[in-house]
Design a protein around this motif. Structure first.
Motif, PDB file in Angstrom:
ATOM      1  N   ASP A   1       0.860  -1.187   0.000  1.00 58.83           N
ATOM      2  CA  ASP A   1       0.000   0.000   0.000  1.00 58.83           C
ATOM      3  C   ASP A   1       0.895   1.235   0.000  1.00 58.83           C
ATOM      4  OD1 ASP A   1      -1.748   2.093   0.489  1.00 58.83           O
ATOM      5  OD2 ASP A   1      -2.959   0.970   1.932  1.00 58.83           O
ATOM      6  N   LEU A   2       1.200   1.742  -1.197  1.00 59.47           N
ATOM      7  CA  LEU A   2       2.144   2.850  -1.313  1.00 59.47           C
ATOM      8  C   LEU A   2       1.608   4.119  -0.677  1.00 59.47           C
ATOM      9  CD1 LEU A   2       3.532   2.355  -4.944  1.00 59.47           C
ATOM     10  CD2 LEU A   2       4.517   1.599  -2.774  1.00 59.47           C
ATOM     11  N   ASP A   3       0.311   4.369  -0.771  1.00 55.28           N
ATOM     12  CA  ASP A   3      -0.254   5.581  -0.161  1.00 55.28           C
ATOM     13  C   ASP A   3      -0.111   5.536   1.359  1.00 55.28           C
ATOM     14  OD1 ASP A   3      -1.048   6.738  -2.593  1.00 55.28           O
ATOM     15  OD2 ASP A   3      -2.901   5.577  -2.623  1.00 55.28           O
ATOM     16  N   ALA A   4      -0.388   4.384   1.951  1.00 55.21           N
ATOM     17  CA  ALA A   4      -0.233   4.250   3.404  1.00 55.21           C
ATOM     18  C   ALA A   4       1.232   4.380   3.792  1.00 55.21           C
ATOM     19  CB  ALA A   4      -0.796   2.909   3.867  1.00 55.21           C
ATOM     20  N   LEU A   5       2.103   3.835   2.982  1.00 53.00           N
ATOM     21  CA  LEU A   5       3.538   3.925   3.253  1.00 53.00           C
ATOM     22  C   LEU A   5       4.008   5.376   3.218  1.00 53.00           C
ATOM     23  CD1 LEU A   5       6.263   1.572   2.006  1.00 53.00           C
ATOM     24  CD2 LEU A   5       6.519   4.001   1.568  1.00 53.00           C
ATOM     25  N   LEU A   6       3.555   6.134   2.219  1.00 50.41           N
ATOM     26  CA  LEU A   6       3.936   7.544   2.138  1.00 50.41           C
ATOM     27  C   LEU A   6       3.440   8.319   3.352  1.00 50.41           C
ATOM     28  CD1 LEU A   6       3.215   8.172  -1.647  1.00 50.41           C
ATOM     29  CD2 LEU A   6       5.453   8.231  -0.547  1.00 50.41           C
ATOM     30  N   ALA A   7       2.276   7.936   3.854  1.00 51.90           N
ATOM     31  CA  ALA A   7       1.693   8.652   4.980  1.00 51.90           C
ATOM     32  C   ALA A   7       2.447   8.420   6.280  1.00 51.90           C
ATOM     33  CB  ALA A   7       0.231   8.236   5.149  1.00 51.90           C
ATOM     34  N   LEU A   8       3.187   7.312   6.384  1.00 47.36           N
ATOM     35  CA  LEU A   8       3.871   7.030   7.644  1.00 47.36           C
ATOM     36  C   LEU A   8       5.243   7.695   7.742  1.00 47.36           C
ATOM     37  CD1 LEU A   8       6.370   4.757   7.395  1.00 47.36           C
ATOM     38  CD2 LEU A   8       4.470   3.195   7.113  1.00 47.36           C
ATOM     39  N   ALA A   9       5.751   8.287   6.671  1.00 45.70           N
ATOM     40  CA  ALA A   9       7.077   8.927   6.700  1.00 45.70           C
ATOM     41  C   ALA A   9       7.118  10.007   7.777  1.00 45.70           C
ATOM     42  CB  ALA A   9       7.408   9.518   5.340  1.00 45.70           C
ATOM     43  N   GLY A  10       8.288  10.150   8.412  1.00 46.88           N
ATOM     44  CA  GLY A  10       8.445  11.095   9.509  1.00 46.88           C
ATOM     45  C   GLY A  10       9.360  12.260   9.151  1.00 46.88           C
ATOM     46  N   ALA A  11       9.169  13.379   9.849  1.00 54.69           N
ATOM     47  CA  ALA A  11       9.995  14.569   9.632  1.00 54.69           C
ATOM     48  C   ALA A  11      11.464  14.264   9.889  1.00 54.69           C
ATOM     49  CB  ALA A  11       9.524  15.698  10.534  1.00 54.69           C
ATOM     50  N   THR A  12      12.324  14.900   9.119  1.00 54.92           N
ATOM     51  CA  THR A  12      13.762  14.601   9.142  1.00 54.92           C
ATOM     52  C   THR A  12      14.534  15.573  10.006  1.00 54.92           C
ATOM     53  OG1 THR A  12      13.679  13.654   6.908  1.00 54.92           O
ATOM     54  CG2 THR A  12      15.819  14.398   7.701  1.00 54.92           C
ATOM     55  N   HIS A  13      15.401  15.043  10.857  1.00 54.33           N
ATOM     56  CA  HIS A  13      16.410  15.829  11.578  1.00 54.33           C
ATOM     57  C   HIS A  13      17.577  14.889  11.872  1.00 54.33           C
ATOM     58  CE1 HIS A  13      15.356  13.822  15.410  1.00 54.33           C
ATOM     59  NE2 HIS A  13      14.111  13.894  14.981  1.00 54.33           N
ATOM     60  N   PRO A  14      18.811  15.382  11.993  1.00 52.49           N
ATOM     61  CA  PRO A  14      19.247  16.757  11.800  1.00 52.49           C
ATOM     62  C   PRO A  14      19.366  17.104  10.319  1.00 52.49           C
ATOM     63  CG  PRO A  14      21.145  15.372  12.180  1.00 52.49           C
ATOM     64  CD  PRO A  14      19.932  14.476  12.272  1.00 52.49           C
ATOM     65  N   GLN A  15      19.595  18.384  10.045  1.00 57.79           N
ATOM     66  CA  GLN A  15      19.776  18.837   8.670  1.00 57.79           C
ATOM     67  C   GLN A  15      20.971  19.783   8.611  1.00 57.79           C
ATOM     68  OE1 GLN A  15      16.126  20.513   7.149  1.00 57.79           O
ATOM     69  NE2 GLN A  15      14.872  18.819   7.902  1.00 57.79           N
ATOM     70  N   GLY A  16      21.594  19.874   7.432  1.00 60.11           N
ATOM     71  CA  GLY A  16      22.728  20.766   7.277  1.00 60.11           C
ATOM     72  C   GLY A  16      23.165  20.823   5.834  1.00 60.11           C
ATOM     73  N   ALA A  17      24.278  21.509   5.598  1.00 57.57           N
ATOM     74  CA  ALA A  17      24.837  21.623   4.248  1.00 57.57           C
ATOM     75  C   ALA A  17      25.772  20.450   3.996  1.00 57.57           C
ATOM     76  CB  ALA A  17      25.588  22.934   4.098  1.00 57.57           C
ATOM     77  N   PRO A  18      25.783  19.906   2.772  1.00 58.09           N
ATOM     78  CA  PRO A  18      26.716  18.809   2.457  1.00 58.09           C
ATOM     79  C   PRO A  18      28.143  19.180   2.831  1.00 58.09           C
ATOM     80  CG  PRO A  18      25.142  19.078   0.683  1.00 58.09           C
ATOM     81  CD  PRO A  18      24.920  20.234   1.630  1.00 58.09           C
ATOM     82  N   PRO A  19      28.883  18.263   3.467  1.00 55.75           N
ATOM     83  CA  PRO A  19      30.189  18.607   4.018  1.00 55.75           C
ATOM     84  C   PRO A  19      31.288  18.747   2.976  1.00 55.75           C
ATOM     85  CG  PRO A  19      29.745  16.280   4.337  1.00 55.75           C
ATOM     86  CD  PRO A  19      28.497  16.873   3.764  1.00 55.75           C
ATOM     87  N   VAL A  20      32.276  19.561   3.318  1.00 55.88           N
ATOM     88  CA  VAL A  20      33.528  19.668   2.570  1.00 55.88           C
ATOM     89  C   VAL A  20      34.531  18.764   3.277  1.00 55.88           C
ATOM     90  CG1 VAL A  20      35.416  21.205   1.939  1.00 55.88           C
ATOM     91  CG2 VAL A  20      33.048  22.018   1.814  1.00 55.88           C
ATOM     92  N   LEU A  21      35.160  17.854   2.544  1.00 54.80           N
ATOM     93  CA  LEU A  21      36.107  16.910   3.140  1.00 54.80           C
ATOM     94  C   LEU A  21      37.519  17.195   2.654  1.00 54.80           C
ATOM     95  CD1 LEU A  21      34.053  13.597   2.742  1.00 54.80           C
ATOM     96  CD2 LEU A  21      34.100  15.179   4.669  1.00 54.80           C
ATOM     97  N   PRO A  22      38.518  16.956   3.507  1.00 47.93           N
ATOM     98  CA  PRO A  22      39.903  17.220   3.084  1.00 47.93           C
ATOM     99  C   PRO A  22      40.306  16.305   1.943  1.00 47.93           C
ATOM    100  CG  PRO A  22      39.854  16.067   5.191  1.00 47.93           C
ATOM    101  CD  PRO A  22      38.455  16.449   4.889  1.00 47.93           C
ATOM    102  N   PRO A  23      40.599  16.851   0.763  1.00 47.85           N
ATOM    103  CA  PRO A  23      40.978  15.996  -0.368  1.00 47.85           C
ATOM    104  C   PRO A  23      42.429  15.551  -0.246  1.00 47.85           C
ATOM    105  CG  PRO A  23      41.025  18.276  -1.043  1.00 47.85           C
ATOM    106  CD  PRO A  23      40.554  18.280   0.381  1.00 47.85           C
ATOM    107  N   PRO A  24      42.770  14.422  -0.851  1.00 45.21           N
ATOM    108  CA  PRO A  24      44.159  13.965  -0.817  1.00 45.21           C
ATOM    109  C   PRO A  24      45.091  14.785  -1.696  1.00 45.21           C
ATOM    110  CG  PRO A  24      42.824  12.488  -2.150  1.00 45.21           C
ATOM    111  CD  PRO A  24      41.885  13.458  -1.528  1.00 45.21           C
TER     112      PRO A  24
END
Length: 436
Positions: free
Chosen positions: A219-242
Motif C-alpha cells: 500500500d504505497l499511499d499508506a507507506l507515504l503517509a507514515l514517513a516522519g519529519a527529518t532531523h538533523p539537517q545541514g549543508a553537504p560537508p567539505v572533506l579534506p581531499p588527498p
C-alpha cells in the motif's frame, strides 16, 4: 527543503530488505516522485542498486563513523526530493558494543537520530501468527525507535497471508503489504554483498519487475503517509581531499569509493581524474596525488599483472608524488597477489605486501586508526574511522606500519597498513576523520 523519510529494516540479514527497497524506489519513481535513497552503515554494493532504481545517488550514513553534524550535512543532499528512503543494515538493532564515545552503527541508532520511522520487513517462511510476536518485540524493544508497520515477505499463499494478518491485528501492528515468494527478482550474492549494479546485465528488467511487484503488493499511499519529519539537517560537508588534482583508479577492479567522499573532495575544490588500470591506463601525469580504491582486484589479477603501462606509470608517479591504496588498491600496490587457484600475480611493487586468496579468511569490522605518518589528505596523528572487509590472507607485510589500528571495541588489529617512500596503503576503507 528536506523531505520526510523512513527506514527499511528487518530482524536479520537476508530477509528481503534490498528487494523491497529497490522495488519501492522504482515504484515511487514511476509515480513521478523524486526519492532520495540512503544506506545505513558501510556498504558499497547496495547504494549502486539504489542509484539505478531512484535515478539519484545513494549516500551512506553511519552513526559509528560519522558525527551528527556530518550526518546532517549528508542528509542535505535530499533537498528538493519528495521522500527519503533509507535501507538499514543487518538487523534493526545490530551494531557494535558501544565504545563510550560514539554510536554503535545500528539502523536503530540512525532512526533515533533522524526521526525516521521504521518499516520492518519480515521473512514469514515457516511461521504464521508467531510472526506477530517478532514484530511486537521489535516495536517495543526501544521507546525511541518507532516501528510504524511491517511488510510480510515470502508469503506462501492467501491462507498464509490471512493468518499472518490476523496475528498482526491482534498485537496492533499495521501491515503495509504482503509479498509472495518470487525468485526472479532476487539478485545473486558475491563476497560480502551483491553483484555490483554495473555488472547486472538485466538490471532494467529486474527493476521493472521489482517495481511492479511492490506496487501490486504494498500500500504505497499508506507507506507515504507514515514517513516522519527529518532531523538533523545541514549543508553537504567539505572533506579534506588527498590532493588538488586526484588521479583516481576507476573500473571493475577498483570501484569502492563512497559518493560522499568524492562529493566532499569536489566541494573542497579538488579535481578528480579517473583512469582505468584494467584498460592499462596510467595515472594522469598532471595529477598531484593518486588514489587506488578497493574493489575486486583478485578477480582481475592476471589482467593487472599484464598491464605494463599501468604498472610502470604508477611506479613513475610514486617516485615524486603520493600514492594511496585502500584494501584492493593496497593489494594492487603490493609485490604480489595470489588468486584462489594459487597462481601468483606480480603487482606494482610500491610496497612489499603479499596477499593470497588461496585460503580465504574473512576480515570484517569497524576500524579506528591513529596515523603514525602522513597519508594523502590526513596528517600524522589524525584519527580515522573506517571499516575493513575482505577475504585475503596476508603472507608478507614488511614495510613500516602506517597506523595503530583498533576495532570498535578497542582491541588491536594487526592490519596496520604500510608506508614506503611516498606510497601508503590500508586494509580499512576511510569513512571520516574522527571528531570524537
Amino acid at each position: 527543503m528536506i523531505p520526510k523519510g523512513l527506514i527499511i529494516s528487518a530482524p536479520a540479514s537476508g530477509t528481503g530488505k534490498t528487494t523491497l527497497t529497490l522495488g519501492l524506489l522504482a515504484a515511487l519513481r514511476a509515480r513521478g516522485l523524486t526519492v532520495q535513497p540512503f544506506k545505513s552503515g558501510p556498504d558499497y554494493i547496495d547504494p549502486g542498486f539504489h542509484s539505478a532504481a531512484a535515478g539519484r545517488a545513494s549516500i551512506n550514513l553511519d552513526t559509528w563513523a560519522m558525527d551528527e553534524g556530518m550526518i546532517g550535512g549528508l542528509i542535505g543532499v535530499a533537498d528538493g526530493a519528495d521522500l527519503i528512503v533509507a535501507e538499514g543494515s543487518m538487523g534493526l538493532f545490530d551494531g557494535v558494543v558501544r565504545d563510550g564515545e560514539s554510536g554503535n552503527g545500528s539502523s536503530a541508532g540512525l532512526a533515533t537520530l533522524t526521526g525516521w520511522p521504521v518499516l520492518l520487513v519480515l521473512d514469514t517462511s515457516g511461521q504464521a501468527q508467531s510472526a506477530a510476536a517478532v514484530a511486537k518485540g521489535f516495536a517495543t524493544m526501544r521507546p525511541d525507535v518507532r516501528v510504524a508497520g511491517v511488510v510480510l515477505n515470502r508469503v506462501a499463499s492467501p491462507r498464509h497471508e490471512a493468518m499472518l494478518r490476523a496475528g498482526m491485528q491482534e498485537v496492533g501492528i499495521e501491515v503495509l503489504g504482503a509479498l509472495p515468494r518470487r525468485k526472479d527478482i532476487e539478485m545473486p550474492s558475491r563476497h560480502l554483498g551483491l553483484v555490483q549494479a554495473g555488472e547486472q546485465e538485466d538490471m532494467p528488467r529486474i527493476l521493472e519487475a521489482a517495481s511492479r511487484f511492490v506496487a501490486d503488493n504494498v500500500d504505497l499511499d499508506a507507506l507515504l503517509a507514515l514517513a516522519g519529519a527529518t532531523h538533523p539537517q545541514g549543508a553537504p560537508p567539505v572533506l579534506p581531499p588527498p590532493g588538488q588534482r586526484i588521479a583516481l583508479a576507476r573500473d571493475g577492479a577498483f570501484s569502492f569509493v563512497y559518493p560522499h567522499q568524492l562529493d566532499g573532495w569536489r566541494r573542497a575544490g579538488a579535481e578528480i581524474l579517473p583512469f582505468s588500470p584494467l584498460n592499462d591506463e596510467a595515472p594522469d601525469d598532471s595529477a598531484d596525488t593518486c588514489w587506488l580504491p578497493g574493489g575486486y582486484p583478485e578477480l582481475h589479477a592476471g589482467e593487472l599483472a599484464a598491464a605494463a603501462s599501468f604498472r610502470t606509470g604508477l611506479q613513475s608517479f610514486a617516485r615524486t608524488r603520493p600514492v594511496h591504496g585502500e584494501c584492493g588498491g593496497y593489494m594492487a600496490m603490493g609485490t604480489a597477489l595470489i588468486d584462489k587457484d594459487g597462481t601468483r600475480h606480480e603487482m606494482a611493487g610500491l610496497l612489499g605486501l603479499v596477499t593470497s586468496y588461496e585460503k580465504r579468511r574473512m576480515h570484517l569490522g569497524y576500524r579506528l586508526a591513529t596515523l603514525h605518518a602522513d597519508m594523502p589528505g590526513h596528517m600524522a596523528g589524525a584519527r580515522l574511522r573506517g571499516h575493513e572487509f575482505h577475504y585475503s590472507s596476508i603472507l608478507d607485510q614488511p614495510d613500516a606500519p602506517l597506523a595503530e589500528v583498533v576495532d570498535a571495541g578497542g582491541a588491536a588489529v594487526p592490519e596496520t597498513g604500510s608506508r614506503r617512500g611516498k606510497a601508503t596503503g590500508t586494509f580499512f576503507h576511510l569513512i571520516a576523520e574522527a571528531t570524537r
